[in-house]
Design a protein around this motif. Sequence first.
Motif, mmCIF file in Angstrom:
data_model
loop_
_atom_site.group_PDB
_atom_site.id
_atom_site.type_symbol
_atom_site.label_atom_id
_atom_site.label_comp_id
_atom_site.label_asym_id
_atom_site.label_seq_id
_atom_site.Cartn_x
_atom_site.Cartn_y
_atom_site.Cartn_z
ATOM 1 N N MET A 65 0.805 -1.224 0.000
ATOM 2 C CA MET A 65 0.000 0.000 0.000
ATOM 3 C C MET A 65 0.835 1.270 0.000
ATOM 4 S SD MET A 65 -2.892 -1.017 2.837
ATOM 5 C CE MET A 65 -1.650 -1.499 4.053
ATOM 6 N N CYS A 66 1.932 1.277 0.730
ATOM 7 C CA CYS A 66 2.685 2.520 0.936
ATOM 8 C C CYS A 66 3.379 2.959 -0.345
ATOM 9 C CB CYS A 66 3.679 2.362 2.073
ATOM 10 S SG CYS A 66 4.990 1.149 1.758
ATOM 11 N N THR A 67 3.625 4.262 -0.450
ATOM 12 C CA THR A 67 4.224 4.827 -1.655
ATOM 13 C C THR A 67 5.690 5.184 -1.433
ATOM 14 O OG1 THR A 67 3.567 7.082 -1.063
ATOM 15 C CG2 THR A 67 2.008 5.795 -2.388
ATOM 16 N N ILE A 68 6.409 5.283 -2.538
ATOM 17 C CA ILE A 68 7.822 5.632 -2.456
ATOM 18 C C ILE A 68 7.994 7.027 -1.846
ATOM 19 C CG2 ILE A 68 9.895 6.108 -3.805
ATOM 20 C CD1 ILE A 68 9.232 3.133 -3.532
ATOM 21 N N GLY A 69 7.116 7.967 -2.207
ATOM 22 C CA GLY A 69 7.207 9.300 -1.616
ATOM 23 C C GLY A 69 7.058 9.266 -0.113
ATOM 24 N N GLY A 70 6.105 8.481 0.375
ATOM 25 C CA GLY A 70 5.936 8.328 1.816
ATOM 26 C C GLY A 70 7.121 7.638 2.453
ATOM 27 N N ASN A 71 7.667 6.622 1.769
ATOM 28 C CA ASN A 71 8.863 5.946 2.278
ATOM 29 C C ASN A 71 10.028 6.919 2.417
ATOM 30 O OD1 ASN A 71 8.417 2.847 0.343
ATOM 31 N ND2 ASN A 71 7.289 3.632 2.095
ATOM 32 N N ILE A 72 10.175 7.810 1.420
ATOM 33 C CA ILE A 72 11.249 8.806 1.480
ATOM 34 C C ILE A 72 10.981 9.805 2.604
ATOM 35 C CG2 ILE A 72 12.297 10.743 0.231
ATOM 36 C CD1 ILE A 72 11.861 9.077 -2.342
ATOM 37 N N GLY A 73 9.734 10.234 2.736
ATOM 38 C CA GLY A 73 9.395 11.215 3.760
ATOM 39 C C GLY A 73 9.692 10.753 5.165
ATOM 40 N N THR A 74 9.502 9.455 5.424
ATOM 41 C CA THR A 74 9.722 8.923 6.764
ATOM 42 C C THR A 74 11.024 8.150 6.898
ATOM 43 O OG1 THR A 74 8.441 6.933 6.226
ATOM 44 C CG2 THR A 74 7.253 8.763 7.245
ATOM 45 N N ALA A 75 11.806 8.053 5.808
ATOM 46 C CA ALA A 75 13.042 7.261 5.819
ATOM 47 C C ALA A 75 12.748 5.847 6.307
ATOM 48 C CB ALA A 75 14.115 7.921 6.691
ATOM 49 N N SER A 76 11.755 5.214 5.696
ATOM 50 C CA SER A 76 11.240 3.943 6.198
ATOM 51 C C SER A 76 12.239 2.808 6.029
ATOM 52 C CB SER A 76 9.925 3.599 5.493
ATOM 53 O OG SER A 76 10.144 3.399 4.114
ATOM 54 N N GLY A 77 11.984 1.752 6.782
ATOM 55 C CA GLY A 77 12.834 0.573 6.744
ATOM 56 C C GLY A 77 12.102 -0.619 6.171
ATOM 57 N N GLY A 78 12.116 -1.721 6.904
ATOM 58 C CA GLY A 78 11.454 -2.932 6.438
ATOM 59 C C GLY A 78 12.105 -4.167 7.019
ATOM 60 N N LEU A 79 11.689 -5.311 6.500
ATOM 61 C CA LEU A 79 12.147 -6.578 7.058
ATOM 62 C C LEU A 79 13.589 -6.899 6.685
ATOM 63 C CD1 LEU A 79 9.028 -8.891 6.517
ATOM 64 C CD2 LEU A 79 9.462 -7.227 8.313
ATOM 65 N N CYS A 80 14.058 -6.379 5.564
ATOM 66 C CA CYS A 80 15.377 -6.799 5.065
ATOM 67 C C CYS A 80 16.496 -5.831 5.448
ATOM 68 C CB CYS A 80 15.335 -6.949 3.548
ATOM 69 S SG CYS A 80 15.133 -5.374 2.694
ATOM 70 N N CYS A 81 16.206 -4.880 6.317
ATOM 71 C CA CYS A 81 17.196 -3.829 6.635
ATOM 72 C C CYS A 81 18.483 -4.391 7.230
ATOM 73 C CB CYS A 81 16.599 -2.829 7.620
ATOM 74 S SG CYS A 81 15.201 -1.922 6.971
ATOM 75 N N VAL A 82 18.384 -5.505 7.927
ATOM 76 C CA VAL A 82 19.564 -6.038 8.605
ATOM 77 C C VAL A 82 20.689 -6.320 7.616
ATOM 78 C CG1 VAL A 82 18.665 -8.417 8.499
ATOM 79 C CG2 VAL A 82 20.381 -7.810 10.208
ATOM 80 N N LYS A 83 20.358 -6.679 6.383
ATOM 81 C CA LYS A 83 21.379 -6.924 5.362
ATOM 82 C C LYS A 83 21.488 -5.784 4.368
ATOM 83 C CE LYS A 83 22.889 -10.237 1.834
ATOM 84 N NZ LYS A 83 22.692 -11.587 1.255
ATOM 85 N N TYR A 84 20.350 -5.218 3.958
ATOM 86 C CA TYR A 84 20.346 -4.318 2.816
ATOM 87 C C TYR A 84 20.183 -2.837 3.171
ATOM 88 C CZ TYR A 84 20.064 -8.496 -0.058
ATOM 89 O OH TYR A 84 20.334 -9.695 -0.664
ATOM 90 N N CYS A 130 6.632 -7.042 18.032
ATOM 91 C CA CYS A 130 7.331 -7.612 16.883
ATOM 92 C C CYS A 130 8.521 -6.701 16.619
ATOM 93 C CB CYS A 130 6.422 -7.738 15.668
ATOM 94 S SG CYS A 130 5.600 -6.204 15.164
ATOM 95 N N ALA A 131 9.563 -7.241 16.051
ATOM 96 C CA ALA A 131 10.793 -6.453 15.963
ATOM 97 C C ALA A 131 11.623 -6.857 14.759
ATOM 98 C CB ALA A 131 11.623 -6.622 17.238
ATOM 99 N N HIS A 132 12.264 -5.855 14.171
ATOM 100 C CA HIS A 132 13.353 -6.104 13.231
ATOM 101 C C HIS A 132 14.576 -6.366 14.117
ATOM 102 C CE1 HIS A 132 10.501 -4.580 10.389
ATOM 103 N NE2 HIS A 132 10.619 -3.337 10.784
ATOM 104 N N ALA A 133 14.662 -7.591 14.585
ATOM 105 C CA ALA A 133 15.601 -7.904 15.660
ATOM 106 C C ALA A 133 17.053 -7.680 15.255
ATOM 107 C CB ALA A 133 15.398 -9.352 16.109
ATOM 108 N N GLY A 134 17.378 -7.909 13.990
ATOM 109 C CA GLY A 134 18.745 -7.719 13.543
ATOM 110 C C GLY A 134 19.198 -6.281 13.606
#
Length: 478
Positions: free
Chosen positions: A160-179, A390-394
């Motif tokens: 659902m979320c947009t790239i503009g919103g991701n940029i605005g909030t500097a969002s992360g995600g599940l794969c941040c621990v590596k990427y 729930c947590a992005h534990a890495g």
Amino acid sequence: MSRIEAPRDKDDAAHEAGAVTAASGTLVDRLLAGLPAESVLTDPDVTASYANDMASFCPAGAPAAVVLPRTVEEVQHVMRTATALRVPVVPQGARTGLSGAANASDGCIVLSLTRMDRILEINPVDRVAVVEPGVVNATLSRAVNEHGLYYPPDPSSWEMCTIGGNIGTASGGLCCVKYGVTAEYVLGLDVVLADGRLMSTGRRTAKGVAGYDLTRLFVGSEGSLGIVVRAVLALRPKPPEQLVLAAEFASATAACDAICRIMEGGHVPSLLELMDRTTVKAVNDLAHMGLPETTEALLLAAFDTADPAADLAAVGALCEAAGATQVVPADDAAESELLLQARRLSLTALEAVKGTTMIDDVCVPRSRLGDMLEGIERVAAKYDLTIGVCAHAGDGNTHPTVCFDAQDPDESRRARESFDEIMALGLELGGTITGEHGVGVLKKEWLAREIGPVGLEMQRAVKQAFDPLDILNPGKLF
């Protein structure tokens, strides 16, 4: 001393109402001078639906108009009009945010960028994509996959979320621990400034250090410095399909010990996620996924390497050494995806527990993750509340989620107090009040506490330089 206003007569009230109507008419007329009629919404029932993002306890006002531009020139027209009339502008994407950063203010223009949704370029040689802000994260991910490429940032709301919103909030995600997070993939931006001027930042080259890094300045600025209308995003080669391991633990402390062993051992999982018992039960209740409810903490680890089975075996051994009661590697990609879907459903499932949630976003050093989870348990007991984690534990990025009945004033009060206590705990442990959701309205007070008076003064100076009239998303951040 309190002040009591004298009653106004009907003529005074009618005069003021007429003045508001006239001002609103001027605003709408000037917007329509440079926009198609279908792009300007003024019906109060319609504009009210754009007033909020998904955060609780965040006030929102009534917009004077909602504008849905399709071009950069239309965005520039909106900002020139807003500057001329001194009208605040609240930029919005899909409104999946969790901090009130996209909430309207009274009399504002809501600038919804969802119709600017074109992928302008995918370049496999330069490994970049050029997109408009309204492109949905999952849409971009699937499009680049067809070229053998990969856009890593994947928030839980990626469908659902947009790239503009991701940029605005500097969002992360599940794969941040590596990427890594969104900020690491934004190479350049086109930004419409508060006065309507168009500015380009950054580059599309692999390297570049010319001048101050204004691109990074805009990433995470929550629409308070300018309107992102185009982004150049870095891509990676598409990795092999990942395999996931699920490890059950009798305590959150044991799970956090396993996380420390994994990271200390030099392993680089593509995903390392944790769900506590409350979250696991909520997911089962919502989706009937058959997750093990006897465990106190469920750890998911994934690898997208050339030999993921070997990596999972090594991590599984570390989990057992830390006290895992059961370690189950997925047999194939389909089983792995099922486990990831369970994790993605966590926040939705917790919302169903009581109907309303306050989702915290506290990130602590990995070495203090166990202390954080133990502290959250104490907070839940102190306030007699259900708090799932729930947590992005890495990354040490926790999402303590306070479940409460919004119709119960006392429970709502306790929810808010517990939320604040969890943020205070995060700072005490050397962490930050937000790892990826942003500050918005919800955490303004806490931003000031985290960065201190000098840091706050410098941030306000930056805001003044880009937006001297304070019309871009006013009242957010500080």
